[in-house]
Design a protein around this motif. Structure first.
Motif, PDB file in Angstrom:
ATOM      1  N   MET A   1       0.857  -1.199   0.000  1.00 19.69           N
ATOM      2  CA  MET A   1       0.000   0.000   0.000  1.00 19.69           C
ATOM      3  C   MET A   1       0.880   1.232   0.000  1.00 19.69           C
ATOM      4  O   MET A   1       1.582   1.510   0.976  1.00 19.69           O
ATOM      5  N   THR A   2       0.887   1.960  -1.115  1.00 12.96           N
ATOM      6  CA  THR A   2       1.713   3.171  -1.139  1.00 12.96           C
ATOM      7  C   THR A   2       1.127   4.212  -2.088  1.00 12.96           C
ATOM      8  O   THR A   2       0.406   3.869  -3.032  1.00 12.96           O
ATOM      9  N   GLY A   3       1.405   5.483  -1.788  1.00  8.78           N
ATOM     10  CA  GLY A   3       0.929   6.584  -2.626  1.00  8.78           C
ATOM     11  C   GLY A   3      -0.537   6.935  -2.409  1.00  8.78           C
ATOM     12  O   GLY A   3      -1.125   7.675  -3.198  1.00  8.78           O
ATOM     13  N   GLN A   4      -1.108   6.437  -1.294  1.00 13.12           N
ATOM     14  CA  GLN A   4      -2.554   6.585  -1.097  1.00 13.12           C
ATOM     15  C   GLN A   4      -2.887   7.577   0.015  1.00 13.12           C
ATOM     16  O   GLN A   4      -2.105   7.773   0.942  1.00 13.12           O
ATOM     17  N   THR A   5      -4.067   8.143  -0.091  1.00 16.06           N
ATOM     18  CA  THR A   5      -4.631   8.930   1.012  1.00 16.06           C
ATOM     19  C   THR A   5      -5.879   8.216   1.502  1.00 16.06           C
ATOM     20  O   THR A   5      -6.809   7.977   0.718  1.00 16.06           O
ATOM     21  N   LEU A   6      -5.863   7.844   2.777  1.00 18.25           N
ATOM     22  CA  LEU A   6      -7.018   7.152   3.370  1.00 18.25           C
ATOM     23  C   LEU A   6      -7.904   8.200   4.034  1.00 18.25           C
ATOM     24  O   LEU A   6      -7.457   8.887   4.965  1.00 18.25           O
ATOM     25  N   TYR A   7      -9.129   8.323   3.585  1.00 17.14           N
ATOM     26  CA  TYR A   7     -10.065   9.305   4.153  1.00 17.14           C
ATOM     27  C   TYR A   7     -10.802   8.668   5.324  1.00 17.14           C
ATOM     28  O   TYR A   7     -11.500   7.665   5.144  1.00 17.14           O
ATOM     29  N   VAL A   8     -10.617   9.244   6.504  1.00 14.32           N
ATOM     30  CA  VAL A   8     -11.198   8.678   7.731  1.00 14.32           C
ATOM     31  C   VAL A   8     -12.090   9.770   8.323  1.00 14.32           C
ATOM     32  O   VAL A   8     -11.668  10.568   9.159  1.00 14.32           O
ATOM     33  N   THR A   9     -13.332   9.828   7.842  1.00 19.89           N
ATOM     34  CA  THR A   9     -14.166  11.018   8.093  1.00 19.89           C
ATOM     35  C   THR A   9     -15.538  10.694   8.682  1.00 19.89           C
ATOM     36  O   THR A   9     -16.358  11.604   8.809  1.00 19.89           O
ATOM     37  N   GLY A  10     -15.795   9.431   9.002  1.00 19.53           N
ATOM     38  CA  GLY A  10     -17.144   9.078   9.453  1.00 19.53           C
ATOM     39  C   GLY A  10     -18.196   9.349   8.381  1.00 19.53           C
ATOM     40  O   GLY A  10     -19.368   9.555   8.688  1.00 19.53           O
ATOM     41  N   GLY A  11     -17.741   9.367   7.131  1.00 14.82           N
ATOM     42  CA  GLY A  11     -18.660   9.609   6.010  1.00 14.82           C
ATOM     43  C   GLY A  11     -18.844  11.082   5.685  1.00 14.82           C
ATOM     44  O   GLY A  11     -19.516  11.434   4.705  1.00 14.82           O
ATOM     45  N   TRP A  12     -18.219  11.968   6.479  1.00 12.99           N
ATOM     46  CA  TRP A  12     -18.382  13.428   6.297  1.00 12.99           C
ATOM     47  C   TRP A  12     -17.642  13.904   5.041  1.00 12.99           C
ATOM     48  O   TRP A  12     -16.515  13.490   4.791  1.00 12.99           O
ATOM     49  N   LEU A  13     -18.280  14.734   4.263  1.00  8.00           N
ATOM     50  CA  LEU A  13     -17.688  15.350   3.063  1.00  8.00           C
ATOM     51  C   LEU A  13     -17.266  14.316   2.016  1.00  8.00           C
ATOM     52  O   LEU A  13     -16.433  14.603   1.150  1.00  8.00           O
ATOM     53  N   GLU A  14     -17.836  13.106   2.109  1.00  7.19           N
ATOM     54  CA  GLU A  14     -17.494  12.056   1.140  1.00  7.19           C
ATOM     55  C   GLU A  14     -18.590  11.976   0.091  1.00  7.19           C
ATOM     56  O   GLU A  14     -19.741  12.185   0.380  1.00  7.19           O
TER      57      GLU A  14
END
Ligand SMILES: NC(=O)c1ccc[n+]([C@@H]2O[C@H](COP(=O)([O-])OP(=O)(O)OC[C@H]3O[C@@H](n4cnc5c(N)ncnc54)[C@H](OP(=O)(O)O)[C@@H]3O)[C@@H](O)[C@H]2O)c1
Length: 241
Positions: free
Chosen positions: A228-241
């Protein structure tokens, strides 16, 4: 013994990452800028709980000319570098001073790049080196009143894509974890009513606890996460997704 450098370990997210990694057996370089007492307390807690591991404080204000030297000269070996430092200002772009713009860019983008330039050899020697940035969902969605901050977080998300390609052959992975709203001192500038409005917009119904962000850093640091490389993991509780 594995060593991690945590930039901003005196912050609420950085401190949680430190606690979780210490619990997993890591030795830590604990960076702070101003909150020396917080770091001394944290090290005291770690030394009694984890006597076989080492914990080294590093003070460095990223606005100081010698800030990179102060960090890299304290490091002898390192397996993971985690950037959890950061600041924001809540106002319109037209109200920013040049110094405030410099501060946001320097603290979150330029200094981290300079640190990585100097630590790349050491990360390569780790043979499964890890770099993780704490970015923000604003780097994707953008947020009014936090335009420079959003811009810099977007740049971080692109930086991890580009730099991960440069260092992949050295078995170094480079990723970002991008939270939504987290319950930390950074959000203390907002009143209770504003925070309640944000909470109501978040599908899971609450601001993240720092542990809900730190978990994903641990995942990226795991030996099994090398693909796993070059990634951004969005951890937002579903907010702004
Ligand atoms: N809280 C949120 O809702 C949220 C959401 C998305 C992303 N993030 C990101 O998560 C990261 C951590 O945020 P947090 O909420 O944990 O904030 P925090 O508790 O305010 O911590 C900020 C950290 O940045 C360090 N720092 C401040 N000024 C500095 C300087 N001049 N030089 C070097 N370091 C400096 C602080 O060190 P001292 O305390 O020692 O000065 C502290 O360790 C940041 O990158 C932030 O953008 C936060």
């Amino acid at each position: 013994m594995k060593w991690a450098l945590i930039l901003g370990s005196s912050g609420d997210i950085g401190r949680q990452i430190a606690r979780d990694l210490a619990q997993q057996g890591w030795s830590l370089y604990l960076h702070y800028a101003h909150q020396q007492e917080r770091i001394e307390k944290l090290i005291g807690e770690f030394q009694s709980k984890f006597p076989r591991q080492d914990f080294i404080p590093i003070q460095s204000d990223f606005m100081a000319a010698d800030c990179v030297d102060r960090i890299v000269n304290s490091i002898f070996g390192v397996d993971a570098v985690i950037f959890a430092q950061g600041i924001t200002h809540f106002k319109f772009l037209h109200d920013f001073t040049e110094n405030e713009l410099d501060e946001i860019l320097r603290m979150q983008l330029k200094v981290p790049m300079m640190i990585l330039q100097r630590l790349e050899d050491k990360l390569a020697r780790a043979q499964a080196g890890r770099v993780v940035f704490i970015s923000s969902v604003y780097g994707k969605s953008g947020s009014a009143m936090e335009t420079p901050y959003s811009a810099v977080k977007g740049a971080i998300n692109t930086f991890v894509k580009a730099y991960s390609k440069e260092v992949a052959s050295m078995e170094i992975t480079v990723n970002a974890v991008a939270p939504g709203a987290v319950n930390t001192q950074m959000n203390q500038m907002f009143d209770a009513e504003t925070l309640a409005t944000v909470r109501d917009e978040i599908p899971v119904g609450h601001l993240a606890d720092p542990a809900e962000i730190s978990y994903w850093v641990r995942v990226l640091l795991a030996p099994e996460a090398g693909y796993m490389t070059g990634q951004t993991l969005y951890v937002t509780g579903g907010w702004l997704e």
